[in-house]
Design a protein around this motif. Sequence first.
Motif, PDB file in Angstrom:
ATOM      1  N   PRO A 143     -50.258 -23.028  12.436  1.00 57.26           N
ATOM      2  CA  PRO A 143     -50.219 -24.015  11.342  1.00 57.26           C
ATOM      3  C   PRO A 143     -50.983 -23.590  10.091  1.00 57.26           C
ATOM      4  CG  PRO A 143     -50.474 -25.150  13.425  1.00 57.26           C
ATOM      5  CD  PRO A 143     -50.601 -23.685  13.726  1.00 57.26           C
ATOM      6  N   ARG A 144     -52.132 -22.969  10.254  1.00 56.34           N
ATOM      7  CA  ARG A 144     -52.898 -22.530   9.079  1.00 56.34           C
ATOM      8  C   ARG A 144     -52.133 -21.458   8.298  1.00 56.34           C
ATOM      9  NH1 ARG A 144     -56.290 -18.240   8.596  1.00 56.34           N
ATOM     10  NH2 ARG A 144     -56.298 -17.955  10.864  1.00 56.34           N
ATOM     11  N   ARG A 179     -49.502 -30.368   9.170  1.00 54.96           N
ATOM     12  CA  ARG A 179     -50.642 -31.118   9.702  1.00 54.96           C
ATOM     13  C   ARG A 179     -50.255 -32.555  10.047  1.00 54.96           C
ATOM     14  NH1 ARG A 179     -54.428 -27.574  11.550  1.00 54.96           N
ATOM     15  NH2 ARG A 179     -54.448 -25.812  10.126  1.00 54.96           N
ATOM     16  N   ASP A 180     -49.565 -33.235   9.129  1.00 51.90           N
ATOM     17  CA  ASP A 180     -49.154 -34.623   9.407  1.00 51.90           C
ATOM     18  C   ASP A 180     -48.164 -34.681  10.562  1.00 51.90           C
ATOM     19  OD1 ASP A 180     -50.757 -35.482   7.370  1.00 51.90           O
ATOM     20  OD2 ASP A 180     -49.144 -35.676   5.898  1.00 51.90           O
ATOM     21  N   LYS A 187     -48.295 -33.102  13.202  1.00 54.15           N
ATOM     22  CA  LYS A 187     -49.014 -33.035  14.477  1.00 54.15           C
ATOM     23  C   LYS A 187     -49.244 -34.421  15.068  1.00 54.15           C
ATOM     24  CE  LYS A 187     -52.930 -30.565  16.520  1.00 54.15           C
ATOM     25  NZ  LYS A 187     -54.105 -29.700  16.234  1.00 54.15           N
ATOM     26  N   GLU A 212     -49.401 -23.170   6.324  1.00 60.03           N
ATOM     27  CA  GLU A 212     -49.973 -23.811   5.138  1.00 60.03           C
ATOM     28  C   GLU A 212     -50.245 -22.787   4.035  1.00 60.03           C
ATOM     29  OE1 GLU A 212     -52.503 -27.722   6.437  1.00 60.03           O
ATOM     30  OE2 GLU A 212     -53.399 -25.773   6.875  1.00 60.03           O
TER      31      GLU A 212
END
Length: 536
Positions: free
Chosen positions: A191-192, A115-116, A118, A195
């Motif tokens: 991305p999910r 996330r970061d 991105k 994670e």
Amino acid sequence: MIKEFQLRLLPEQTENEHVLKEIVQRETGEAPVAVRVLKRSIDARQRTVYVNVTLRAFINEFPPENEYQTIEYKDVSGGKPVIVVGAGPAGLFAALRLIELGLKPVVIERGKNVRDRKRDIAKISVEHLVNPESNYCFGEGGAGAYSDGKLYTRSKKRGSVDRILHILCQFGATPAILQDVHPHIGTDKLPRIIENIRNQIIECGGEVHFETCMQSLIIRNREVCGIVTADSKEFMGPVILATGHSARDVYRYLAAENIDMEAKAIAVGVRVEHPQTLIDQIRYHRKEGRGAFLPAAEYSFTAQSAGRGVYSFCMCPGGFIVPSASATEQVVVNGMSPSHRGSQWANAGMVVEVSPEDFFNGQLTIDNGQLIQNSQSLIFNPKSKIQNPKLAVLDFQEELERLAWINGGMRQTAPAQRMADFVQQRNSSGLPESSYVPGLLASPLHFWLPEFITSRLRDGFRQFDKVSRGFLTNEAVLTGVETRTSSPVRILRDRETLQHVTLKNLYPCGEGAGYAGGIVSSAIDGENCAERVVFT
């Protein structure tokens, strides 16, 4: 009772469950409780487009709740630690497999969490700023996290492709990836899933360390005992080295330490972008394009030109071209697609094979700091002079990216040229609208790229146009350069144990080590390396 059927249907029929049940009832005389599509592929070779479907029908019984198999991951907090360098698909799937086998993975990732990361990727397009540790190549999820999520692979002998797809479904991927011949997750959904995998590793007692860059290996008596990071921390244990194809500092460290590796063939060229509607019309053989029931059309081209392969690579229907540089003063382009593949553009890499032998047989040589190609001098940075034959392909790759940066205006603006202009070796006075957010700069790619590449691209485009009329057009634009097709080196390992050929407890892994290409093959190699840690 469960029965399977091989069907050849019109596109609109495949989208209608009632129609599928009616077909089953006609064949069996009984109405099915449910039907599931196991596999589907599009046959667009003729004017009428069909969909080949493998259908499973459940008659007088209900289907299982999940369409995919699941794995139970247990606590390994007290297990033997294994260092996994890199949190791309090879590293993440190695970590999951280690947990299955009772070992504790300690994942070391130089970049940021997905996330970061991105935010840093956005800065490349908007501010033209490349963070060398956090970009399209480096960070959680690896190069595939924000550059498409394609799952198709031809590497099916090293392990189970279906197993990898089922694991991805367990962590959030749509079961549709189990059905499609060319499965695809999409950059908006991947991305999910990444994670979720990371959270599973941590919940099971594993460790994940972001913004932690490996500086060196700890080697004692030809055995790897762990790693040292850039902030002088030590992590002890066997090492699975899964750093990805752009970790050039790792390659240079290994070369400086005389750790066995070799130069490897790659392919380089450009990325071509067409209007998606044009590709739909060409591939589906109809003016209306794909219509309401067909997906954005894909293509795959291969040709031979003067003894070398010329081919399309990483085709992205309904996608975008993205800036994939991993350092300053370089421009690299790649392609991606969101899950819906709904943009107005189609893009693909168009590349030519480059072999290590090219640098040693007179095709490409170095003389006084200049790259010489067929007695024709190209601009070559003396600081980048090829010193080590093992890094010859890497240095050439890097030099093309520097030339693209110079010819793109020394920003992340990409040098570009209309396709027909490139083939006819004339400058483009203007460029079409493009998906490439940092912007394009008209540039004579035919002039400054090496002739042994441009001549074969020109020939390849003519050949592709013969099989797909209308492909060679000035509606298409070429952007430079596409160089990160695969690793430019191979870190040598034993075929059976997967350990390095001379260093015990070092497992070169995945695309960065030269043994995979893409998400699924890298994931399989990660699992294989994890198994060898346990059973060797």
